[in-house]
Design an enzyme around this catalytic site. Sequence first.
Site, PDB file in Angstrom:
ATOM      1  N   HIS A 158      35.842  36.508  36.305  1.00 59.05           N
ATOM      2  CA  HIS A 158      36.906  37.386  35.904  1.00 59.05           C
ATOM      3  C   HIS A 158      37.808  37.531  37.157  1.00 59.05           C
ATOM      4  O   HIS A 158      37.922  36.983  38.122  1.00 59.05           O
ATOM      5  CB  HIS A 158      36.094  39.053  35.830  1.00 59.05           C
ATOM      6  CG  HIS A 158      35.443  39.111  34.728  1.00 59.05           C
ATOM      7  ND1 HIS A 158      34.189  38.832  34.578  1.00 59.05           N
ATOM      8  CD2 HIS A 158      35.810  39.863  33.543  1.00 59.05           C
ATOM      9  CE1 HIS A 158      33.775  39.127  33.417  1.00 59.05           C
ATOM     10  NE2 HIS A 158      34.610  39.744  32.718  1.00 59.05           N
ATOM     11  N   LYS A 162      38.692  42.967  39.524  1.00 61.01           N
ATOM     12  CA  LYS A 162      37.238  43.702  39.051  1.00 61.01           C
ATOM     13  C   LYS A 162      36.345  43.944  40.182  1.00 61.01           C
ATOM     14  O   LYS A 162      36.008  43.372  41.134  1.00 61.01           O
ATOM     15  CB  LYS A 162      36.628  42.564  38.220  1.00 61.01           C
ATOM     16  CG  LYS A 162      35.395  43.022  37.433  1.00 61.01           C
ATOM     17  CD  LYS A 162      35.006  42.245  36.334  1.00 61.01           C
ATOM     18  CE  LYS A 162      33.704  42.808  35.784  1.00 61.01           C
ATOM     19  NZ  LYS A 162      33.891  44.101  34.924  1.00 61.01           N
TER      20      LYS A 162
END
Length: 269
Positions: A158, A162
């Site tokens: 990600h 995040k």
Amino acid sequence: MDELPGIVITGASGRMGQMLIRTVVESPAARLAGVVERAGHDWVGRDVGVAMGGAELGVQVTSDPLEAFAKAQAVIDFTAPGATVEFAALAAQARAVHVIGTTGLDATHLNKIALAARHAIVVRAGNMSLGVNLLVQLTKKVAAALDEDFDVEIVEAHHHHKVDAPSGTALMLGEAAADGRGVKLPRVRDSGRDGITGARKRGDIGFSAIRGGDIVGEHDVIFAGPGERIVLRHLASDRAIFARGALKAALWGLGQKPGEYDMVDVLGL
């Protein structure tokens, strides 16, 4: 003609919040009934369209979630665990469908959400995309078909913003693999390896997390056996897939009885 179902978006200023707002505004099946931001945020009191850098949408950002929820049929919530628990209680009070895409929820949070679901419809998933939910079902079937000679590893990637790891989607996949093998994930979960860890334990489900750049979301489920590997993969290139899935869940929830549901229910998988 009846008015379209009203949707409230929480965490309006975030990237996902703004994507959800655009998705609802562009939908022919729903209307934007309200947007919520935390008290003290500089968007509060402003027209949300203007705050997003565009034209007026006629919806003012509020820091009072209950007031917003009371005017809507559903709430879509991709925020933080503490806020989500608060929103769950308020959505139940307003009898609004609560769609939860928040990740990083622990057992205490989930217990409070379950209490709210006694009085309201809650749709919660670590990932709202059709592709990921198909991947979850495939992972469960493959895990059930293979014995522990095949090690299971879940690798996720990600963007660098995040804050939780493993991702909610990775945990969904881990739960699916554990269910397929008839075990509980906490008993076999292995994540965060570092240093001299010793040999891999037979039957464990491993997790690895990559963070960097603007990666929307990538997930691999690896079944590694003697002489062969099976890799199930999902790549997300546009977070709009999550927004569209969340709106689909909100509209689906309008016809349901109080309780907890997930995207498998919504998609009829």
